[in-house]
Design a protein around this motif. Sequence first.
Motif, PDB file in Angstrom:
ATOM      1  N   GLU A 553       0.845  -1.189   0.000  1.00 43.21           N
ATOM      2  CA  GLU A 553       0.000   0.000   0.000  1.00 43.21           C
ATOM      3  C   GLU A 553       0.882   1.240   0.000  1.00 43.21           C
ATOM      4  OE1 GLU A 553      -3.507   2.205   2.541  1.00 43.21           O
ATOM      5  OE2 GLU A 553      -2.248   0.724   3.519  1.00 43.21           O
ATOM      6  N   ALA A 609     -11.108   6.474  -1.413  1.00 45.29           N
ATOM      7  CA  ALA A 609     -11.006   5.438  -2.439  1.00 45.29           C
ATOM      8  C   ALA A 609     -12.078   5.539  -3.488  1.00 45.29           C
ATOM      9  CB  ALA A 609     -11.035   4.051  -1.791  1.00 45.29           C
ATOM     10  N   ASN A 615      -6.276   3.694  -4.219  1.00 44.50           N
ATOM     11  CA  ASN A 615      -6.896   2.375  -4.237  1.00 44.50           C
ATOM     12  C   ASN A 615      -7.883   2.189  -5.357  1.00 44.50           C
ATOM     13  OD1 ASN A 615      -5.627   1.306  -1.951  1.00 44.50           O
ATOM     14  ND2 ASN A 615      -6.777   2.836  -0.787  1.00 44.50           N
ATOM     15  N   TRP A 618      -7.775  -2.531  -7.233  1.00 46.50           N
ATOM     16  CA  TRP A 618      -7.986  -3.506  -6.162  1.00 46.50           C
ATOM     17  C   TRP A 618      -9.253  -3.301  -5.355  1.00 46.50           C
ATOM     18  CZ3 TRP A 618      -4.501  -6.142  -8.218  1.00 46.50           C
ATOM     19  CH2 TRP A 618      -3.217  -5.670  -8.454  1.00 46.50           C
ATOM     20  N   MET A 619     -10.181  -2.483  -5.846  1.00 47.17           N
ATOM     21  CA  MET A 619     -11.402  -2.331  -5.068  1.00 47.17           C
ATOM     22  C   MET A 619     -12.421  -3.352  -5.529  1.00 47.17           C
ATOM     23  SD  MET A 619     -11.397  -0.081  -2.745  1.00 47.17           S
ATOM     24  CE  MET A 619     -13.051   0.511  -2.545  1.00 47.17           C
ATOM     25  N   PRO A 620     -12.764  -4.301  -4.683  1.00 42.61           N
ATOM     26  CA  PRO A 620     -13.844  -5.217  -5.079  1.00 42.61           C
ATOM     27  C   PRO A 620     -15.146  -4.439  -5.139  1.00 42.61           C
ATOM     28  CG  PRO A 620     -13.166  -5.631  -2.815  1.00 42.61           C
ATOM     29  CD  PRO A 620     -12.219  -4.621  -3.365  1.00 42.61           C
ATOM     30  N   PRO A 621     -16.085  -4.885  -5.993  1.00 36.79           N
ATOM     31  CA  PRO A 621     -17.309  -4.116  -6.242  1.00 36.79           C
ATOM     32  C   PRO A 621     -18.050  -3.742  -4.963  1.00 36.79           C
ATOM     33  CG  PRO A 621     -17.377  -6.311  -7.291  1.00 36.79           C
ATOM     34  CD  PRO A 621     -16.003  -6.105  -6.782  1.00 36.79           C
ATOM     35  N   GLY A 622     -18.203  -4.642  -4.056  1.00 32.09           N
ATOM     36  CA  GLY A 622     -18.970  -4.355  -2.843  1.00 32.09           C
ATOM     37  C   GLY A 622     -18.377  -3.199  -2.069  1.00 32.09           C
TER      38      GLY A 622
END
Lengths: 629, 201
Positions: A553, A609, A615, A618-622
């Motif tokens: 990160e 984000a 970020n 790497w952000m998942p949809p949820g």
Amino acid sequence: MSGLLFQAFVYLCAAVIAVPIAKRFGLGSVLGYLIAGIVLGPLIGLVGAETQSIQQFAEFGVVMMLFLVGLELEPRQLWAMRQRLLGVGGAQVAGTAAVVMAAAMLAGIGWTVALALGLVASASSTAIVLQTLGEKGLLKSDGGRASFAVLLFQDISVIPMLALLPLLALPALRGQAGGDAAHAAPSLVAGLPGWETGAITILAVAAVVVGGHYLTRPLFRFIASAELREVFTAAALLLVVGIALLMTLVGLSPALGTFLAGVVLANSEYRHELESDVEPFKGLLLGLFFITVGAGMNFGLLLAHLPLILGLTLALIVAKALVLAIVGRLFRLRGPDLWLFALGLAQAGEFAFVLLSFTVQNAVIPAAMAPMLLLVVALSMLLTPLLFILFDRVVLPRLTRGRTRPADTIDAPAPVIIAGIGRFGQIINRMLRSNGYETVVLDLSAEMVDSMATFGIKAFFGDATRPDLLDAAGLRTARMLVLAIDDPERVLAIARHVRQMRPDLHIVARAHDRHHVYELFQAGCNDIIREVFDSSVRAGRSALEALGHHPYEAEKIAQTFVKGDRQTLRKLAGVWNPAIPSSSNPAYIAAAREARREEEAMMAGARSATRDGVNRAWMPPGARDSAED
Amino acid sequence: MKTLVLYAHPAQQHSRVNRTLAETAQQVAGVEVVDLYAEYPRFTIDIDREQQRLRDHDAIVFQFPLMWYSTPPILKEWQDLVLEHGFAYGHGGTALSGKLWLCALTAGAPLTAYGPEGRHRMPLRSLLAPLETTANLCRMPFLPPYVLYGALDATETRCMPHAEGYRHLLEALRDDRLDLAAARTLDHLTVETLPTVIKRG
Ligand SMILES: Cc1cc2nc3c(=O)[nH]c(=O)nc-3n(C[C@H](O)[C@H](O)[C@H](O)COP(=O)(O)O)c2cc1C
């Protein structure tokens, strides 16, 4: 009161007017002060007899200067230069004294007086030379360092001289001398037997060293805790004045004592505070000192004996320069450094004033000789800035044109030229060489070039701003030029010049800061690398990791920062105008503000984000949905 | 069996499941957990060191979230660099022969999405074919992957049992209590099917 104010007004006025004018004409501040003094004194007669007492006061600027010089010099460095100090300094003092003494004896002067004259002439002007070298940024050059060593040695040698000179007293004058003793400063050691004098002297020096090391820290902490700036300034002045007083009481040179205190304090955390506090006083007092030198010139005497005095002055300068040149040669100074060393130190110094009045008091030199000698000393100091100008305008260009060229001849032109082999250039050179690229390396510091040689790296001594040197290095056929010099002006000058000769050459340039980047970009450099940018980003990344961010990160944050900074740089470059300073360029200011806002939003994105932030990847949809809520 | 967990998650600040899993693995005595992204944030993978790690262990677990039907990029980089010719495969490449290869992964989509009618239309096990083939080439028995489906909206109640199962699985690997023959009959492992492949100690 009004008299004092009037004097202050006159002196300040002269300084404020004369110095900027002198600097504008490239004459340096010292000559500016001297001219101001001449205008005030001999020319319009605004100031007169009081210059003598003011001068004594102003000499304190020299004391402060040595304190500041000491602050810059850690004990370790001082120890490291002991050879240069004793060797170069000792040879210079002994050589000059011997030559002047011999000349005086040839002129029919008795040996005691001749020896005294030699010693008086051996010192150079610390005030002028250090001030000028500092202004020109030459203190760190080989010639500058040798000059500094000599000046330091001269300051030290004043102590034994003060002890030795009274022994040369002329029997005929001895009777007169007694009366003058009353004028001498109060002394702790007067009338004591030799060994006690020695013991007290050693005690005083020990007090400065030990006290400086152990007492000043708690003392300054206590004073700093009052959080009153002027009290700290007062404490700094108190320290310098106190040590100077102590040294005078035991008969040592105050300049030397404060220098020692400076060295002791060089490691202290209050160093910068002390520096910035004492600095303005030093500058003003030195300025005052130079004004008094100018004002104190006895024009009547000068005009009456013009040829003789001028002749003596020139003879003195030539003799000193010759001795310096020989000493410099012996200690392997070359080219511009040798010239700088020989010309820069060729005047008599402020210690000559001190020694002259001391010798007259002690009946070593007949009082009748003194006014003329004072004139010679002052005149030689007055001529020093001209010697520096001679160096700048005549000697340097000549060397640069390659007549007496000291630079190495480059026998192996290579596809990659690297200018500057300091910390920056070394890395580049290592990376290129280890991957099979031939490089030719140029550097201005002979010491650097020699030390590279001990590591098996072939570097050539020479100034890369010289077109002929670049030519010899293979500029016409090179594929690439790396400008790794730590002097922004030089980098820019070379880039501009080279771009004209080789529009197709790839130039990698070391930039100092943003503005330098813009300039280098305009000059047509291909890769422009800010010298501490990458390491700062890495330090920031390490800090984030240490604060608990995951290393990857932290890496992404650093990458985002770099990208943002580059965008800003590009935007600002668009509105940057070389003709207007950025702080008064409305378009630049507006763009800088805007960029700052964007950058903050971008970095804030690291947390929310939602947008361009760290970020975005790497952000998942949820998570993205919830972050946008 | 000495067990090594190679853990790869590029954004652990957002991770719910894998972070818990990695922490769980760390608590299992005798299991070494390596956070690849922490160790190589700039992808400067130390080949010698990684190969030595492989030599020192008998079971290698790759723990990662499924990303675009594949591993996070650092695992690919790791494979490309570490599984060298002459070390992992090819002439003289027998260093890994016989060591177990287990994937422990989380998939955002539910199991149904990987069924023939689901939106991805491809069973997860088929998507892992590159890894399985790699394992084969290295002569490493490829165990059925331990999977948490629907990891995107995994609540505590689904996450905790999965982590607990992970602990049992790692302990079983470490203590050699995994029924390899039984495992081979399964397409993938979940908390529910775990008991059928773990022998009682
Ligand atoms: C870039 C990216 C790609 C993804 N690709 C898939 C995918 O192909 N199939 C899937 O089921 N889930 C996919 N996901 C969802 C992740 O697998 C899911 O967020 C993860 O397993 C949750 O575990 P965590 O809480 O440890 O992050 C993807 C997520 C990201 C960020």
